[in-house]
Design an enzyme around this catalytic site. Structure first.
Site, short mmCIF file in Angstrom:
data_model
loop_
_atom_site.label_atom_id
_atom_site.label_comp_id
_atom_site.label_asym_id
_atom_site.label_seq_id
_atom_site.Cartn_x
_atom_site.Cartn_y
_atom_site.Cartn_z
N ASP A 7 3.99 -0.26 -8.24
CA ASP A 7 5.01 0.69 -7.80
C ASP A 7 6.42 0.22 -8.18
OD1 ASP A 7 2.74 1.74 -6.48
OD2 ASP A 7 3.21 0.59 -4.68
N GLU A 174 1.69 11.37 -5.10
CA GLU A 174 2.52 10.38 -4.44
C GLU A 174 3.50 9.78 -5.44
OE1 GLU A 174 -0.31 7.57 -2.92
OE2 GLU A 174 -0.64 6.61 -4.85
#
Length: 493
Positions: A7, A174
């Site tokens: 991420d 997401e």
């Protein structure tokens, strides 16, 4: 960005790029890396190097680094004490910190994750985030809500932008990263399964004329998928250098997969005539990326403090001291003991440490080298109580694999070596002459399978441990980690 950096997020301040990434249940929370060329990254610290935010305890995910004026903000996800996942924010006067936590902004019943700041067409500040519905078998709405200029509280009502509705997205969308380009807001997002050998992650995009919608998903989604070299790309930040556009996202190297973890990769894209992003090589991660130089470490413990690359279980920070060229680690009795680990960056690597005075360790205390998954999953080679022991901890249950009496010649120092191949095959050896000659443990003829080690969202760390009563301390003279670069499958060599 070699190593376990899921991420990833990036911003530019002056002539320097700053990046951070998920640290999950490894401390310190959220690495801070900087680069001037997007290729060579230096780990210079952490967002929370010492004390964790008072409201959070574990799962430090998805930090988003953002520069506004002379302030740097980190929007991040963490597990709220007594609650669920929530999005918080921290601020600093410099990207290097120190950061001051401003507390949680939103924490829904099913969890709130992946915060991203964005200003709308009126220049009003919003927080974008995902409701973590997939954790309870529900859809995953992407929400937007006004954020005050102090970045401390949400205002008004939240508005849903879009959710997982198309087959390729599976049970989630997401990791939204937004930009504004040629009159549109673009939301780059990840869909489907993020992690592990059976991952299905990819990148999609949607756009809207107004931040609050209506949002249109691109009919050619997903726009970024796996290649022979890199698997399951997703969850990152979009940025540009002049007229060239890029996304820093994570992906698995197809040779090391979850054993090294999700690594930072930069992929370039351009814009079609219809105004949609199009990644190079037909929408898959570029196979022949810039050549990677394995990151090695030779820590002789000559610094005044522990190097910033050392990590530990976030809820079980060890007590350590560095002085006079030695590392002193105080034992812990639970789980796999007091643990320190280093990122690995390739599937094949060798780690070596010298343990001083193993014969003088208190009864019931062992110390040595280990491959760390998490506190309940470890593969360790230790000295103590007059023995050398090779043992594994799997789901909290310890099993001894081999042991031998500690020779008298090893009373003052013993060198322990861990060798990994293909990410999950381990061999352990010991030396009493400083590494000139090595000995194997009796009864262990082949590699030990460490496939059980990595948790679903993290890679394996190589490091040291000390297990025993909290009154005991072990002393290490050095720690050396050598990563061997083996050409990945997709490069055909």
């Amino acid at each position: 960005m070699a190593g376990d950096f899921p991420d990833p997020s990036i911003t530019k301040v002056g002539d320097t790029y700053w990046a951070t990434a998920t640290s999950s249940n490894w401390g310190p929370a959220f690495p801070l890396l900087k680069s001037t060329n997007l290729t060579d990254w230096d780990l210079v610290g952490h967002v929370f190097p010492n004390e964790l935010p008072a409201w959070a305890d574990y799962y430090f995910w998805a930090p988003e680094i953002s520069q506004e004026g002379d302030k740097t903000y980190i929007y991040y996800t963490a597990h709220q004490k007594g609650g669920n996942l929530a999005v918080g924010v921290a601020v600093a006067d410099s990207p290097a910190g120190p950061y001051r936590d401003l507390g949680p902004l939103v924490g829904q019943k099913d969890g709130s994750i992946d915060g991203f700041p964005m200003r709308d067409e009126k220049n009003e500040l919003y927080l974008i985030w995902k409701e973590d519905g997939n954790s309870v078998n529900q859809p995953t709405p992407i929400w937007a809500q006004r954020l005050n200029e102090e970045h401390t509280a949400l205002l008004g009502e939240k508005k849903e932008l879009f959710r997982n509705t198309t087959p390729w997205e599976g049970n989630l969308v997401e990791g939204v990263s937004m930009i504004k380009h040629n009159g549109y807001f673009y939301a780059f997002y990840a869909g489907n399964g993020c992690c592990g050998h059976n991952c299905t992650y990819g990148v999609g995009v949607a756009r809207a004329k107004s931040l609050l919608g209506p949002w249109e998903k691109y009919e050619k989604n997903p726009i970024l998928t796996k290649s022979e070299k890199w698997a399951c790309p997703g969850h990152g930040t979009v940025f540009n250098r002049g007229n060239r556009w890029y996304m820093l996202h994570h992906a698995y190297d197809t040779r090391s997969f979850e054993f090294v973890g999700r690594q930072g990769v930069i992929s370039e894209f351009s814009w079609t005539a219809a105004g949609w992003p199009e990644f190079r090589q037909g929408g898959s991660v570029v196979t022949k990326a810039a050549p990677m130089v394995p990151r090695n470490l030779n820590d002789e413990f000559t610094s005044a403090t522990l190097l910033p690359s050392w990590q530990w279980p976030v809820e079980e920070r060890p007590t350590v001291a560095v002085r006079d060229g030695k590392l002193y680690v105080t034992a812990r009795p639970q789980h796999s003991g007091a643990v320190l680990g280093q990122h690995t960056t390739t599937a094949d690597y060798t780690a070596t440490t010298t343990l001083l005075n193993p014969a003088k360790l208190p009864v019931g205390t062992v110390a040595g080298i280990a491959a760390h998954g998490d506190p309940e999953n470890t593969l360790a080679f230790t000295a103590g109580s007059g023995k050398l022991q090779l043992w594994q901890l799997e789901k909290g249950k310890q099993k001894n694999l081999s042991e031998v009496k500690l020779p008298a010649t090893a009373a003052t120092a013993i060198t322990l070596r861990l060798r990994a191949q293909q990410g999950n095959q381990f061999r352990f050896e010991w030396s009493i002459d400083g590494g000139k000659s090595w000995q194997n443990m009796p009864g262990v003829t082949g590699s030990i399978n460490g496939s059980y080690l990595p948790p679903w969202d993290r890679g394996v760390r190589a490091g040291v441990l000390v297990k025993g009563p909290a009154t005991a301390t072990a002393t290490f003279e050095n720690f050396i980690l050598e990563n061997e670069l083996v050409t990945a499958q997709g490069e055909g060599k």
